[in-house]
Scaffold this motif. Structure first.
Motif, PDB file in Angstrom:
ATOM      1  N   HIS A   1     -50.867 -43.470 -46.553  1.00 23.66           N
ATOM      2  CA  HIS A   1     -49.621 -44.093 -45.551  1.00 23.66           C
ATOM      3  C   HIS A   1     -50.495 -44.843 -44.383  1.00 23.66           C
ATOM      4  O   HIS A   1     -49.936 -45.603 -43.885  1.00 23.66           O
ATOM      5  CB  HIS A   1     -48.786 -42.856 -45.147  1.00 23.66           C
ATOM      6  N   ALA A   2     -51.450 -44.091 -43.922  1.00 28.37           N
ATOM      7  CA  ALA A   2     -52.097 -44.614 -42.709  1.00 28.37           C
ATOM      8  C   ALA A   2     -52.566 -46.126 -42.900  1.00 28.37           C
ATOM      9  O   ALA A   2     -52.607 -47.084 -42.126  1.00 28.37           O
ATOM     10  CB  ALA A   2     -52.992 -43.874 -42.185  1.00 28.37           C
ATOM     11  N   ASN A   3     -52.987 -46.301 -44.249  1.00 28.24           N
ATOM     12  CA  ASN A   3     -53.665 -47.648 -44.593  1.00 28.24           C
ATOM     13  C   ASN A   3     -52.635 -48.462 -45.362  1.00 28.24           C
ATOM     14  O   ASN A   3     -52.886 -49.762 -45.692  1.00 28.24           O
ATOM     15  CB  ASN A   3     -54.734 -47.348 -45.594  1.00 28.24           C
ATOM     16  N   HIS A   4     -51.200 -48.070 -45.373  1.00 32.64           N
ATOM     17  CA  HIS A   4     -50.381 -48.965 -46.035  1.00 32.64           C
ATOM     18  C   HIS A   4     -49.922 -50.060 -44.763  1.00 32.64           C
ATOM     19  O   HIS A   4     -49.640 -49.783 -43.873  1.00 32.64           O
ATOM     20  CB  HIS A   4     -49.251 -48.069 -46.379  1.00 32.64           C
ATOM     21  N   GLN A   5     -49.932 -51.435 -45.108  1.00 31.53           N
ATOM     22  CA  GLN A   5     -49.563 -52.302 -44.236  1.00 31.53           C
ATOM     23  C   GLN A   5     -48.189 -53.019 -44.550  1.00 31.53           C
ATOM     24  O   GLN A   5     -47.986 -53.405 -45.738  1.00 31.53           O
ATOM     25  CB  GLN A   5     -50.744 -53.722 -44.208  1.00 31.53           C
ATOM     26  N   THR A   6     -47.133 -53.079 -43.567  1.00 29.88           N
ATOM     27  CA  THR A   6     -46.018 -53.481 -43.814  1.00 29.88           C
ATOM     28  C   THR A   6     -45.934 -54.833 -43.241  1.00 29.88           C
ATOM     29  O   THR A   6     -46.156 -54.959 -42.031  1.00 29.88           O
ATOM     30  CB  THR A   6     -44.776 -52.673 -43.323  1.00 29.88           C
ATOM     31  N   VAL A   7     -45.530 -55.901 -43.932  1.00 28.57           N
ATOM     32  CA  VAL A   7     -45.369 -57.234 -43.227  1.00 28.57           C
ATOM     33  C   VAL A   7     -43.823 -57.480 -43.437  1.00 28.57           C
ATOM     34  O   VAL A   7     -43.153 -57.608 -44.357  1.00 28.57           O
ATOM     35  CB  VAL A   7     -46.016 -58.220 -44.415  1.00 28.57           C
ATOM     36  N   LEU A   8     -43.539 -57.888 -42.114  1.00 26.63           N
ATOM     37  CA  LEU A   8     -41.986 -57.974 -41.994  1.00 26.63           C
ATOM     38  C   LEU A   8     -41.706 -59.451 -41.951  1.00 26.63           C
ATOM     39  O   LEU A   8     -42.415 -60.499 -41.528  1.00 26.63           O
ATOM     40  CB  LEU A   8     -41.355 -57.622 -40.564  1.00 26.63           C
ATOM     41  N   ALA A   9     -40.498 -59.831 -42.433  1.00 31.06           N
ATOM     42  CA  ALA A   9     -40.241 -61.447 -42.519  1.00 31.06           C
ATOM     43  C   ALA A   9     -39.360 -61.498 -41.623  1.00 31.06           C
ATOM     44  O   ALA A   9     -38.698 -60.986 -40.853  1.00 31.06           O
ATOM     45  CB  ALA A   9     -39.236 -61.375 -44.047  1.00 31.06           C
ATOM     46  N   ALA A  10     -39.258 -63.130 -41.162  1.00 33.25           N
ATOM     47  CA  ALA A  10     -38.519 -63.379 -39.935  1.00 33.25           C
ATOM     48  C   ALA A  10     -36.963 -63.334 -40.190  1.00 33.25           C
ATOM     49  O   ALA A  10     -36.646 -63.377 -41.273  1.00 33.25           O
ATOM     50  CB  ALA A  10     -38.676 -64.794 -39.668  1.00 33.25           C
ATOM     51  N   ASP A  11     -36.210 -62.608 -39.291  1.00 30.30           N
ATOM     52  CA  ASP A  11     -34.992 -62.425 -39.409  1.00 30.30           C
ATOM     53  C   ASP A  11     -34.059 -63.508 -39.246  1.00 30.30           C
ATOM     54  O   ASP A  11     -32.845 -63.353 -39.618  1.00 30.30           O
ATOM     55  CB  ASP A  11     -34.539 -61.139 -38.623  1.00 30.30           C
ATOM     56  N   GLY A  12     -34.483 -64.712 -38.788  1.00 29.25           N
ATOM     57  CA  GLY A  12     -33.708 -65.748 -38.525  1.00 29.25           C
ATOM     58  C   GLY A  12     -32.628 -65.547 -37.377  1.00 29.25           C
ATOM     59  O   GLY A  12     -32.004 -66.286 -37.089  1.00 29.25           O
TER      60      GLY A  12
ATOM     61  N   VAL B   1     -59.982 -50.962 -37.202  1.00 26.61           N
ATOM     62  CA  VAL B   1     -60.893 -52.033 -37.301  1.00 26.61           C
ATOM     63  C   VAL B   1     -61.791 -51.847 -38.743  1.00 26.61           C
ATOM     64  O   VAL B   1     -61.589 -52.657 -39.464  1.00 26.61           O
ATOM     65  CB  VAL B   1     -61.882 -52.313 -36.218  1.00 26.61           C
ATOM     66  N   ASN B   2     -62.163 -50.647 -39.163  1.00 28.78           N
ATOM     67  CA  ASN B   2     -63.045 -50.610 -40.477  1.00 28.78           C
ATOM     68  C   ASN B   2     -61.859 -50.654 -41.478  1.00 28.78           C
ATOM     69  O   ASN B   2     -62.103 -51.369 -42.621  1.00 28.78           O
ATOM     70  CB  ASN B   2     -63.621 -49.082 -40.353  1.00 28.78           C
ATOM     71  N   ASN B   3     -60.725 -50.027 -41.365  1.00 28.02           N
ATOM     72  CA  ASN B   3     -59.709 -50.256 -42.292  1.00 28.02           C
ATOM     73  C   ASN B   3     -59.337 -51.627 -42.518  1.00 28.02           C
ATOM     74  O   ASN B   3     -59.243 -52.105 -43.748  1.00 28.02           O
ATOM     75  CB  ASN B   3     -58.437 -49.351 -42.166  1.00 28.02           C
ATOM     76  N   GLN B   4     -58.912 -52.448 -41.378  1.00 26.85           N
ATOM     77  CA  GLN B   4     -58.414 -53.806 -41.888  1.00 26.85           C
ATOM     78  C   GLN B   4     -59.603 -54.512 -42.177  1.00 26.85           C
ATOM     79  O   GLN B   4     -59.180 -55.627 -42.894  1.00 26.85           O
ATOM     80  CB  GLN B   4     -58.058 -54.115 -40.266  1.00 26.85           C
ATOM     81  N   LEU B   5     -60.857 -54.544 -41.873  1.00 32.30           N
ATOM     82  CA  LEU B   5     -61.802 -55.339 -42.407  1.00 32.30           C
ATOM     83  C   LEU B   5     -62.028 -55.131 -43.845  1.00 32.30           C
ATOM     84  O   LEU B   5     -62.271 -56.052 -44.417  1.00 32.30           O
ATOM     85  CB  LEU B   5     -62.970 -55.096 -41.670  1.00 32.30           C
ATOM     86  N   THR B   6     -61.682 -53.750 -44.293  1.00 35.45           N
ATOM     87  CA  THR B   6     -61.860 -53.406 -45.853  1.00 35.45           C
ATOM     88  C   THR B   6     -60.631 -54.146 -46.274  1.00 35.45           C
ATOM     89  O   THR B   6     -60.615 -54.683 -47.347  1.00 35.45           O
ATOM     90  CB  THR B   6     -61.689 -51.928 -45.889  1.00 35.45           C
ATOM     91  N   ASN B   7     -59.423 -53.887 -45.815  1.00 33.20           N
ATOM     92  CA  ASN B   7     -58.151 -54.463 -46.286  1.00 33.20           C
ATOM     93  C   ASN B   7     -58.267 -55.839 -46.878  1.00 33.20           C
ATOM     94  O   ASN B   7     -57.654 -56.592 -47.794  1.00 33.20           O
ATOM     95  CB  ASN B   7     -57.022 -54.160 -45.355  1.00 33.20           C
ATOM     96  N   ASN B   8     -59.096 -56.540 -45.674  1.00 37.13           N
ATOM     97  CA  ASN B   8     -59.051 -58.233 -45.871  1.00 37.13           C
ATOM     98  C   ASN B   8     -60.403 -58.723 -46.548  1.00 37.13           C
ATOM     99  O   ASN B   8     -60.633 -59.717 -46.322  1.00 37.13           O
ATOM    100  CB  ASN B   8     -59.047 -58.613 -44.464  1.00 37.13           C
ATOM    101  N   GLY B   9     -60.994 -57.836 -47.070  1.00 35.61           N
ATOM    102  CA  GLY B   9     -62.182 -58.155 -47.963  1.00 35.61           C
ATOM    103  C   GLY B   9     -63.442 -58.454 -47.164  1.00 35.61           C
ATOM    104  O   GLY B   9     -64.156 -59.196 -47.898  1.00 35.61           O
TER     105      GLY B   9
END
Length: 332
Positions: free
Chosen positions: A26-37, A239-247
């Protein structure tokens, strides 16, 4: 009796181990929110900044380029050396009041929750912003405290683009929005760090400026979730997790990773995380970056990557199944 207690302790240990594994997932799960307008009060008019070094013809060309993106009236302010000194020198820049300014910008307020969008516009068919990228402008604006805005940048001559960024800060302040100088300084240091890292890696396979800036935006979001008391150790893990997530974990050097960590520590210390809307704006920025670079981020979700993750999951499943069978056998 002792044997039975050992079995109970082992069972509890397994439960904790499984719980930790789930928590890590769960700690490495990234949620992307959409614009609510959703709508909100907007500025009366967009603000256009003009570099003081532009010739009369260049000024008109700059105005034509920037205002092509809007309709209606706009305000104009001039950005000069004093503007650069005010906003950029606290982070270590060495501008003077006589420094020239050519790059220019236009900023307009958008509806609440739409986030920060940046477009670098060609001047007479050419992109003359030589150093700062659109995603770098976005991340810097987020750190500085800018919210929900369209920002357009251009230059009549080849230049790094610092004048346009100082113009964005000045234009935002001119609308009655207060900018915290500590955040602006942190934003400038962020800009310098990301620009240097991008320049060093831009020709490497598997790397893009979008991946780097997406990793940083996602790190900011995670930091905001944990709050302004987040430790440097937690920032390092993020930082380590996000660099990994982004390849790009195997592309970014250890020294560059340290620079990113130090940069994010300064952002934490600037007070940026205390803003109620910082996390939401970071989420919008993540969505914005990924939308504008779909081909790059789609590659990070390839069948090969999914198979690799599936193999890890299968191995973990087999391990826990074997461990459970062992423990269950103790009670037979």
């Amino acid at each position: 009796m002792k044997s039975f207690l050992k079995k109970i302790i082992a069972t509890m240990g397994l439960t904790l181990l499984v719980g930790a594994a789930v928590g890590f997932s769960h700690a490495n799960h990234q949620t992307v929110l959409a614009a609510d307008g959703s709508s909100s009060a907007t500025w009366t008019e967009p603000v256009l900044t003009l570099g003081t070094s532009l010739t009369a013809a260049q000024k008109q060309g700059t105005i034509d380029t920037l205002t092509a993106k809007i309709s209606g009236n706009y305000q104009t302010i001039t950005v000069n050396g004093a503007t650069l000194v005010k906003y950029l020198n606290p982070s270590g820049s060495t501008f003077t009041t006589s420094s020239g300014v050519w790059s220019s910008a236009l900023i307009e307020k958008t509806a609440t929750g739409t986030g920060i969008n940046v477009q670098i516009l060609n001047y007479n068919g050419r992109n003359n912003i030589t150093t700062i990228t659109a995603d770098q402008y976005k991340n810097a604006a987020l750190t500085a405290g800018v919210t929900d805005a369209n920002i357009y940048v251009t230059s009549a001559t080849p230049i790094d683009g610092s004048g346009a960024l100082a113009g964005v800060y000045a234009a935002y302040a001119s609308t009655g929005n207060t900018l915290n100088q500590s955040q602006v300084t942190a934003a400038q240091e962020e800009m310098s760090t990301l620009s240097d890292i991008n320049s060093a890696n831009k020709d490497k396979d598997g790397y893009s400026d979008a991946q780097l800036n997406n990793a940083v935006a996602a790190a900011k979001k995670e930091m905001a979730e944990k709050g302004s008391n987040i430790s440097t150790g937690d920032i390092t893990t993020i930082v380590n997790n996000q660099l990994t997530n982004n390849g790009i974990i195997n592309i970014i050097t250890d020294n560059q990773k340290t620079q990113i960590i130090n940069m994010l520590v300064k952002i934490r210390d600037s007070g940026a995380l205390d803003s109620a809307g910082f996390k939401e704006q970071a989420s919008k920025l993540i969505s914005n970056i990924q939308t504008n670079a779909k081909s790059i981020f789609n590659k990070l979700d390839t069948e090969e990557n999914r198979n690799f993750l599936q193999k890890i999951g299968d191995q973990l499943g087999k391990f826990f199944q074997s461990l459970w069978q062992t423990i269950s056998g103790w009670f037979k």
